[in-house]
Design a protein around this motif. Structure first.
Motif, PDB file in Angstrom:
ATOM      1  N   ALA A   1       0.829  -1.201   0.000  1.00  0.00           N
ATOM      2  CA  ALA A   1       0.000   0.000   0.000  1.00  0.00           C
ATOM      3  C   ALA A   1       0.869   1.260   0.000  1.00  0.00           C
ATOM      4  O   ALA A   1       0.602   2.217  -0.741  1.00  0.00           O
ATOM      5  CB  ALA A   1      -0.920   0.001   1.219  1.00  0.00           C
ATOM      6  N   GLY A   2       1.932   1.272   0.818  1.00  0.00           N
ATOM      7  CA  GLY A   2       2.832   2.422   0.858  1.00  0.00           C
ATOM      8  C   GLY A   2       3.575   2.617  -0.447  1.00  0.00           C
ATOM      9  O   GLY A   2       3.738   3.745  -0.932  1.00  0.00           O
TER      10      GLY A   2
ATOM     11  N   ASP B   1       1.271   4.108  -3.049  1.00  0.00           N
ATOM     12  CA  ASP B   1       1.052   5.535  -2.771  1.00  0.00           C
ATOM     13  C   ASP B   1       2.220   6.388  -3.269  1.00  0.00           C
ATOM     14  O   ASP B   1       2.022   7.468  -3.837  1.00  0.00           O
ATOM     15  CB  ASP B   1       0.851   5.759  -1.266  1.00  0.00           C
ATOM     16  CG  ASP B   1      -0.524   5.302  -0.789  1.00  0.00           C
ATOM     17  OD1 ASP B   1      -1.393   5.065  -1.648  1.00  0.00           O
ATOM     18  OD2 ASP B   1      -0.711   5.171   0.434  1.00  0.00           O
TER      19      ASP B   1
ATOM     20  N   ARG C   1       2.097   6.606  -7.070  1.00  0.00           N
ATOM     21  CA  ARG C   1       1.067   7.526  -7.552  1.00  0.00           C
ATOM     22  C   ARG C   1       1.452   8.982  -7.300  1.00  0.00           C
ATOM     23  O   ARG C   1       1.161   9.859  -8.119  1.00  0.00           O
ATOM     24  CB  ARG C   1      -0.264   7.201  -6.881  1.00  0.00           C
ATOM     25  CG  ARG C   1      -0.861   5.898  -7.388  1.00  0.00           C
ATOM     26  CD  ARG C   1      -2.131   5.522  -6.669  1.00  0.00           C
ATOM     27  NE  ARG C   1      -2.729   4.321  -7.240  1.00  0.00           N
ATOM     28  CZ  ARG C   1      -3.751   3.677  -6.707  1.00  0.00           C
ATOM     29  NH1 ARG C   1      -4.300   4.116  -5.579  1.00  0.00           N
ATOM     30  NH2 ARG C   1      -4.229   2.601  -7.281  1.00  0.00           N
ATOM     31  N   ARG C   2       2.105   9.240  -6.187  1.00  0.00           N
ATOM     32  CA  ARG C   2       2.471  10.624  -5.863  1.00  0.00           C
ATOM     33  C   ARG C   2       3.508  11.156  -6.847  1.00  0.00           C
ATOM     34  O   ARG C   2       3.427  12.300  -7.294  1.00  0.00           O
ATOM     35  CB  ARG C   2       3.015  10.702  -4.439  1.00  0.00           C
ATOM     36  CG  ARG C   2       3.398  12.126  -4.045  1.00  0.00           C
ATOM     37  CD  ARG C   2       3.857  12.224  -2.609  1.00  0.00           C
ATOM     38  NE  ARG C   2       4.266  13.585  -2.296  1.00  0.00           N
ATOM     39  CZ  ARG C   2       3.449  14.561  -1.930  1.00  0.00           C
ATOM     40  NH1 ARG C   2       2.155  14.319  -1.833  1.00  0.00           N
ATOM     41  NH2 ARG C   2       3.908  15.759  -1.658  1.00  0.00           N
TER      42      ARG C   2
ATOM     43  N   THR D   1      -3.553  10.176 -10.857  1.00  0.00           N
ATOM     44  CA  THR D   1      -3.215  11.348 -10.062  1.00  0.00           C
ATOM     45  C   THR D   1      -4.164  12.511 -10.318  1.00  0.00           C
ATOM     46  O   THR D   1      -4.352  13.361  -9.457  1.00  0.00           O
ATOM     47  CB  THR D   1      -1.762  11.788 -10.360  1.00  0.00           C
ATOM     48  OG1 THR D   1      -1.605  11.938 -11.772  1.00  0.00           O
ATOM     49  CG2 THR D   1      -0.779  10.757  -9.864  1.00  0.00           C
TER      50      THR D   1
ATOM     51  N   LYS E   1      -3.223  13.536  -4.156  1.00  0.00           N
ATOM     52  CA  LYS E   1      -1.952  12.868  -3.950  1.00  0.00           C
ATOM     53  C   LYS E   1      -1.859  12.322  -2.531  1.00  0.00           C
ATOM     54  O   LYS E   1      -2.177  13.034  -1.573  1.00  0.00           O
ATOM     55  CB  LYS E   1      -0.792  13.833  -4.199  1.00  0.00           C
ATOM     56  CG  LYS E   1      -0.576  14.193  -5.656  1.00  0.00           C
ATOM     57  CD  LYS E   1       0.667  15.051  -5.817  1.00  0.00           C
ATOM     58  CE  LYS E   1       0.934  15.368  -7.288  1.00  0.00           C
ATOM     59  NZ  LYS E   1       2.155  16.184  -7.458  1.00  0.00           N
ATOM     60  N   PRO E   2      -1.400  11.075  -2.369  1.00  0.00           N
ATOM     61  CA  PRO E   2      -1.248  10.512  -1.023  1.00  0.00           C
ATOM     62  C   PRO E   2      -0.191  11.286  -0.245  1.00  0.00           C
ATOM     63  O   PRO E   2       0.733  11.865  -0.820  1.00  0.00           O
ATOM     64  CB  PRO E   2      -0.775   9.074  -1.302  1.00  0.00           C
ATOM     65  CG  PRO E   2      -1.159   8.810  -2.713  1.00  0.00           C
ATOM     66  CD  PRO E   2      -1.063  10.118  -3.425  1.00  0.00           C
TER      67      PRO E   2
ATOM     68  N   ALA F   1       3.024   7.505   3.404  1.00  0.00           N
ATOM     69  CA  ALA F   1       3.402   6.442   2.471  1.00  0.00           C
ATOM     70  C   ALA F   1       4.773   5.861   2.821  1.00  0.00           C
ATOM     71  O   ALA F   1       4.964   4.643   2.830  1.00  0.00           O
ATOM     72  CB  ALA F   1       3.403   6.978   1.045  1.00  0.00           C
TER      73      ALA F   1
ATOM     74  N   LYS G   1       4.564   3.737   5.885  1.00  0.00           N
ATOM     75  CA  LYS G   1       3.993   2.421   5.568  1.00  0.00           C
ATOM     76  C   LYS G   1       5.063   1.493   5.018  1.00  0.00           C
ATOM     77  O   LYS G   1       5.133   0.312   5.400  1.00  0.00           O
ATOM     78  CB  LYS G   1       2.862   2.568   4.543  1.00  0.00           C
ATOM     79  CG  LYS G   1       1.570   3.138   5.090  1.00  0.00           C
ATOM     80  CD  LYS G   1       0.520   3.203   3.982  1.00  0.00           C
ATOM     81  CE  LYS G   1      -0.797   3.766   4.481  1.00  0.00           C
ATOM     82  NZ  LYS G   1      -1.799   3.847   3.390  1.00  0.00           N
TER      83      LYS G   1
END
Length: 316
Positions: free
Chosen positions: A22-23, A26, A29-30, A163, A168-169, A174, A177
């Motif tokens: 998950a981290g 993120d 995506r960021r 995005t 943005k996470p 992130a 995580k």
């Protein structure tokens, strides 16, 4: 007590793998980095920490069978078992760009290891000397540089929709995580393997069988957990990147570092083991159909893993 530790470690592995993936997603995506590269670099290298620790310790103690065998065995396990199992859970996307560079690069470094193992380059007694190790480290640096350079524009396009349609996470969340997930994953895998070995010994299972199954595959548990977690999240490119990145890291960085600690000589790793490792690295390219590894491909790789281990057990 060992059974309790085994259960707690298993729960921790599942939770930490999910958190790590998950981290990593993120972060991808960021910064608009592709899932494959995040899998190959952050997840792939991170989950190879047990291999780095075990192989480095083996080199320090002069146990070249451990240092080299751990890498060869882990690479076989990563592709045939983990990638095979992942494809069985969810067909794995294998884009043309990755089939043109990362997968061939993985095959190439596997062949280089075979040539070094049988002294093709220098004919000296050392399997992997310090100069050879520096060459492997240079290959690792080259892979990292080219991967990020190729991904710079591709990653922007791939993640642009994600995005644009979502905030943005948070970067620090992130990163936390990834760090926490990786730390718990490596630690829990250690305790899982230790308790599993103790239980196996209590049941009277032979040391040879334990070494082939639990110890050889134990250091790849982080890759297994992370890849399965990624597959369940339908992020199969991250799973593929995890496996390919881990295998390249194992050969180029881990053996490169180990050879600086102590030149790696001899050992009981056979020609068949190296050939199986190379064939395993070729399988993802051979079995790709319409840009992905299907469940049938996963079953073929999984069957090859079973056949290889049956061969090992028969020749104990």
């Amino acid at each position: 007590m060992e059974y309790i530790i085994l259960l707690i470690a298993l729960v921790a592995i599942i939770w930490s793998a999910d958190t790590l993936v998950a981290g990593a997603v993120d972060i991808a995506r960021r910064y608009r980095v592709s899932d494959f590269v995040i899998g190959a670099v952050i997840v792939g290298i991170g989950t190879s920490c047990p291999e780095l620790f075990v192989s480095s310790l083996g080199a320090w103690n002069g146990q070249v069978d451990v240092a080299i065998g751990n890498v060869v065995g882990s690479n076989i396990f990563n592709v045939l078992f983990i990638l095979g199992l992942t494809a069985l859970i969810m067909p794995v996307e294998a884009p043309k760009a990755n089939r043109r560079f990362e997968l061939p690069f993985c095959i190439g470094v596997s062949v280089v290891l075979l040539l070094l193992a049988f002294n093709f380059f220098n004919g000296s007694e050392a399997m992997i000397g310090r100069i050879d190790g520096l060459a492997l480290l240079a290959l690792f640096a080259t892979f990292m540089y080219i991967s990020f350079r190729r991904d710079r524009n591709k990653g922007v396009v791939q993640n642009e929709v994600q995005t644009n349609n979502a905030p943005k996470p948070n970067l620090w969340v992130a990163v936390a995580k990834v760090v926490v997930g990786l730390g718990v994953l490596v630690t829990s895998c250690h305790y899982f393997v230790e308790s599993a070995i103790s239980i196996a010994e209590e049941w009277g299972v032979s040391e040879a069988f334990i070494s082939i199954t639990l110890i050889a595959c134990g250091t790849s548990l982080p890759e297994l957990a992370a890849s399965v977690a990624a597959a369940l999240k339908k992020n199969t490119q991250l799973a593929l990147g995890n496996i390919i990145g881990s295998n390249i890291f194992n050969i180029t960085f881990i053996l490169g570092i180990c050879s600086q600690i102590s030149p790696l000589t001899g050992g009981g790793i056979t020609f068949v083991d190296y050939v199986v490792m190379i064939v395993a690295s070729i399988m993802p390219l051979v079995l790709v159909h319409k840009g992905r590894l299907s469940r049938v491909a996963g079953a073929v790789m999984f069957a090859m893993f079973v056949a290889y281990n049956a061969y090992l057990i028969y020749n104990i």
